[in-house]
Design an enzyme around this catalytic site. Structure first.
Site, short mmCIF file in Angstrom:
data_model
loop_
_atom_site.label_atom_id
_atom_site.label_comp_id
_atom_site.label_asym_id
_atom_site.label_seq_id
_atom_site.Cartn_x
_atom_site.Cartn_y
_atom_site.Cartn_z
N TYR A 151 -2.04 -1.10 11.09
CA TYR A 151 -2.32 -1.62 9.75
C TYR A 151 -1.18 -1.26 8.80
O TYR A 151 -0.64 -2.13 8.10
CB TYR A 151 -3.65 -1.06 9.19
N LYS A 169 1.97 -3.67 6.59
CA LYS A 169 2.39 -3.67 5.18
C LYS A 169 3.91 -3.49 5.08
O LYS A 169 4.59 -4.13 4.28
CB LYS A 169 1.66 -2.57 4.40
N SER A 172 0.83 -1.21 0.00
CA SER A 172 0.00 0.00 0.00
C SER A 172 0.86 1.25 0.00
O SER A 172 1.96 1.26 0.57
CB SER A 172 -0.85 -0.02 1.27
P1 NAD Z 1 -11.24 -6.69 1.28
O1 NAD Z 1 -11.45 -6.69 2.75
O2 NAD Z 1 -12.37 -6.37 0.39
O3 NAD Z 1 -10.64 -8.11 0.81
C1 NAD Z 1 -9.82 -8.89 1.64
C2 NAD Z 1 -10.43 -10.28 1.67
O4 NAD Z 1 -9.60 -11.12 2.47
C3 NAD Z 1 -11.82 -10.32 2.30
O5 NAD Z 1 -12.69 -11.00 1.42
C4 NAD Z 1 -11.63 -11.09 3.61
O6 NAD Z 1 -12.78 -11.87 3.91
C5 NAD Z 1 -10.42 -11.93 3.28
N1 NAD Z 1 -9.58 -12.32 4.43
C6 NAD Z 1 -9.08 -11.56 5.42
N2 NAD Z 1 -8.30 -12.28 6.22
C7 NAD Z 1 -8.31 -13.54 5.74
C8 NAD Z 1 -7.68 -14.76 6.12
N3 NAD Z 1 -6.89 -14.83 7.19
N4 NAD Z 1 -7.90 -15.86 5.38
C9 NAD Z 1 -8.71 -15.83 4.29
N5 NAD Z 1 -9.32 -14.70 3.87
C10 NAD Z 1 -9.11 -13.57 4.59
O7 NAD Z 1 -10.01 -5.71 1.00
P2 NAD Z 1 -9.42 -5.18 -0.39
O8 NAD Z 1 -9.73 -3.72 -0.46
O9 NAD Z 1 -9.81 -6.06 -1.49
O10 NAD Z 1 -7.89 -5.31 -0.09
C11 NAD Z 1 -7.11 -6.41 -0.53
C12 NAD Z 1 -5.68 -6.21 -0.10
O11 NAD Z 1 -5.19 -4.99 -0.62
C13 NAD Z 1 -5.46 -6.15 1.41
O12 NAD Z 1 -4.25 -6.79 1.71
C14 NAD Z 1 -5.35 -4.66 1.67
O13 NAD Z 1 -4.60 -4.39 2.82
C15 NAD Z 1 -4.64 -4.21 0.43
N6 NAD Z 1 -4.84 -2.78 0.10
C16 NAD Z 1 -6.12 -2.30 0.00
C17 NAD Z 1 -6.32 -0.96 -0.29
C18 NAD Z 1 -7.70 -0.37 -0.35
O14 NAD Z 1 -7.83 0.83 -0.20
N7 NAD Z 1 -8.73 -1.15 -0.59
C19 NAD Z 1 -5.21 -0.12 -0.49
C20 NAD Z 1 -3.93 -0.67 -0.40
C21 NAD Z 1 -3.75 -2.00 -0.10
C1 WQD Z 2 -9.35 9.80 1.10
C2 WQD Z 2 -9.56 11.28 1.34
C3 WQD Z 2 -10.05 11.89 3.61
C4 WQD Z 2 -13.96 10.06 3.92
C5 WQD Z 2 -6.83 4.85 3.24
C6 WQD Z 2 -5.98 4.04 4.19
C7 WQD Z 2 -4.64 3.74 3.60
C8 WQD Z 2 -4.78 3.07 2.24
C9 WQD Z 2 -5.61 3.92 1.34
C10 WQD Z 2 -4.93 0.66 2.40
C11 WQD Z 2 -8.90 11.78 2.62
C12 WQD Z 2 -11.20 12.22 2.69
C13 WQD Z 2 -12.75 10.47 3.43
C14 WQD Z 2 -14.97 11.02 4.21
C15 WQD Z 2 -13.47 12.73 3.46
N1 WQD Z 2 -5.46 1.80 2.33
N2 WQD Z 2 -12.51 11.79 3.21
N3 WQD Z 2 -14.68 12.33 3.96
O1 WQD Z 2 -6.91 8.46 3.55
O2 WQD Z 2 -5.99 7.74 1.36
O3 WQD Z 2 -6.26 6.11 3.16
O4 WQD Z 2 -6.89 4.19 1.98
O5 WQD Z 2 -3.77 0.33 2.40
O6 WQD Z 2 -3.94 2.91 4.47
O7 WQD Z 2 -5.81 4.80 5.38
O8 WQD Z 2 -8.30 7.04 1.97
O9 WQD Z 2 -10.67 6.98 1.36
O10 WQD Z 2 -10.02 7.17 3.79
O11 WQD Z 2 -9.70 9.11 2.30
O12 WQD Z 2 -13.27 13.94 3.28
O13 WQD Z 2 -16.06 10.71 4.67
O14 WQD Z 2 -10.96 11.52 1.50
O15 WQD Z 2 -9.87 12.90 4.56
O16 WQD Z 2 -8.39 13.04 2.38
P1 WQD Z 2 -6.84 7.42 2.54
P2 WQD Z 2 -9.75 7.50 2.38
#
Ligand code: NAD
Ligand code: WQD
Length: 335
Positions: free
Chosen positions: A150, A154, A125
């Site tokens: 969290y 990562k 991330s």
């Molecule tokens: P999500 O929660 O929709 O998907 C994750 C899935 O993993 C879920 O379906 C959950 O049920 C499953 N899961 C969790 N722990 C598990 C385990 N121990 N065994 C089996 N299944 C398990 O999340 P997402 O948004 O699809 O994110 C996927 C990956 O990407 C995660 O590692 C997350 O940290 C990373 N990521 C997400 C974002 C974001 O903003 N969505 C940004 C950066 C990184």
């Molecule tokens: C985006 C912008 C808020 C909600 C998260 C995780 C980070 C990574 C990416 C996984 C910010 C603003 C939000 C609302 C708002 N995920 N906002 N009103 O902050 O980039 O980070 O997702 O790895 O770890 O923390 O994403 O969608 O929360 O916010 O104004 O009701 O929207 O302040 O500026 P962010 P976000």
């Protein structure tokens, strides 16, 4: 046909990646414990791709489940999405996050060694960059001390992968650092399914437009940005899914004991207010929103330098911000 295990494959990014894997001629196998997703996602996936996708409901921390999958299928690679991702909850329940996010990677790596599965793509991330000192961020921009447990999981997982590959396990590994994934499959059959009140911007936007939330609050409009609201790099989830396919295909042609990390973003920053404006314009809806106080711990601005992934993996985003806002709304309306 090459079989790829997708841990967390019923989740938001994993489900879209399953579709892109099928489109690229891979056979995805899904492992998910449904802790943050629903079994019906698998039915939706099958409607989209027109065939059955093998699904195992189980915990990625459970080596016996992994071994069962490994015995049932000759896997050539793994994409490891399974993790908990709620930043706020991780500050309250850090051990839950360390156990699941770090523990599952360790169990998975041991399994891959046992079964001699070479290729791994790991979900990292942009959170590892924290509040960056330089913009856009490149892969060599220094990582900052994590702002949440969290975020730290990562960072630690990336470090584990570096050390592991140095030990010459005969594997090839890529960490993808996602920026802000948004949008949904254009069919509207799969998308992001936040449980409870969404923390992220776009799900809050779509739920407000749908009348589920009364009002969206913009967390601050007095930052040092074009319109005072925070800046993020919003990447369509289908483009992000495609980056995994490109990463896997690239790994197949590398020497073993390869490790590298790539940003996956569009290379453009957009403000929160631009998101609201674009959402309203593309979908012809009016959003009830107000400006509120800053959210503690928010990164002010971040967007990706994408030269490395463009040049090395040959990956380029195809979807626009307008597409993302249209597809997010289409998905919400179908729910
Ligand atoms: P999500 O929660 O929709 O998907 C994750 C899935 O993993 C879920 O379906 C959950 O049920 C499953 N899961 C969790 N722990 C598990 C385990 N121990 N065994 C089996 N299944 C398990 O999340 P997402 O948004 O699809 O994110 C996927 C990956 O990407 C995660 O590692 C997350 O940290 C990373 N990521 C997400 C974002 C974001 O903003 N969505 C940004 C950066 C990184
Ligand atoms: C985006 C912008 C808020 C909600 C998260 C995780 C980070 C990574 C990416 C996984 C910010 C603003 C939000 C609302 C708002 N995920 N906002 N009103 O902050 O980039 O980070 O997702 O790895 O770890 O923390 O994403 O969608 O929360 O916010 O104004 O009701 O929207 O302040 O500026 P962010 P976000």
């Amino acid at each position: 046909m090459k079989k790829i295990l997708i841990t967390g494959g019923a989740g938001y990014i994993g489900s879209h990646t399953a579709v892109e894997l099928v489109n690229a001629g891979f056979e995805p196998i899904v492992l998910d414990d449904l802790s943050n997703s629903e079994a019906k996602v698998l039915d939706r996936l099958e409607e989209i791709v027109g065939k059955k996708i093998p699904f195992y409901q189980g915990d990625c921390n459970d080596a016996t489940v992994l071994d069962r999958i490994g015995n049932d299928h000759q896997l050539s690679g793994v994409i490891h999405f399974a993790a908990f991702k709620a930043v706020g909850e991780s500050t309250q329940l850090p051990l839950k996050y360390y156990r699941n996010n770090i523990g599952s990677l360790l169990v998975l790596l041991e399994f891959m060694q046992r079964k001699e599965i070479k290729d791994l793509v790991f979900s990292s991330s942009c959170t590892v960059y924290g509040q960056p000192d330089e913009l856009p961020v490149t892969e060599s921009t220094p990582r900052k001390e994590a702002e949440s447990p969290y975020g730290n999981t990562k960072k630690v997982c990336e470090d584990i992968l570096v050390d592991f590959v140095k030990s010459k396990p005969n594997m090839r590994v890529i960490s993808l650092r996602y920026f802000n994934p948004v949008g949904a499959h254009p069919s509207g059959k799969i998308g992001e399914l936040p449980i409870g009140t969404p923390n992220n911007l776009v799900p809050f936007v779509t739920q407000t437009a749908a009348g589920i939330r009364e009002k969206l609050t913009v967390f601050g409009d007095d930052y040092d940005t074009a319109d005072g609201s925070c800046v993020r790099d919003f990447i369509h989830v289908m483009d992000l899914a495609d980056a995994h396919v490109k990463a896997l295909s690239f790994l197949e042609n590398q020497e073993t004991n390869y490790y590298d990390v790539f940003n996956v973003g569009t290379g453009n920053g957009n403000t929160v207010l631009e998101i609201i404006e674009t959402f309203q314009k593309v979908n012809h809806v009016s959003l009830n929103y107000q400006i509120g106080p800053r959210r503690p711990g928010d990164v002010v601005k971040i967007w990706a330098d994408t030269k490395k992934i463009n040049q090395v993996l040959g990956w380029f985003p195809k979807y626009t911000l307008e597409d993302s806002m249209r597809d997010s709304w289409n998905w919400q309306k179908n729910l």
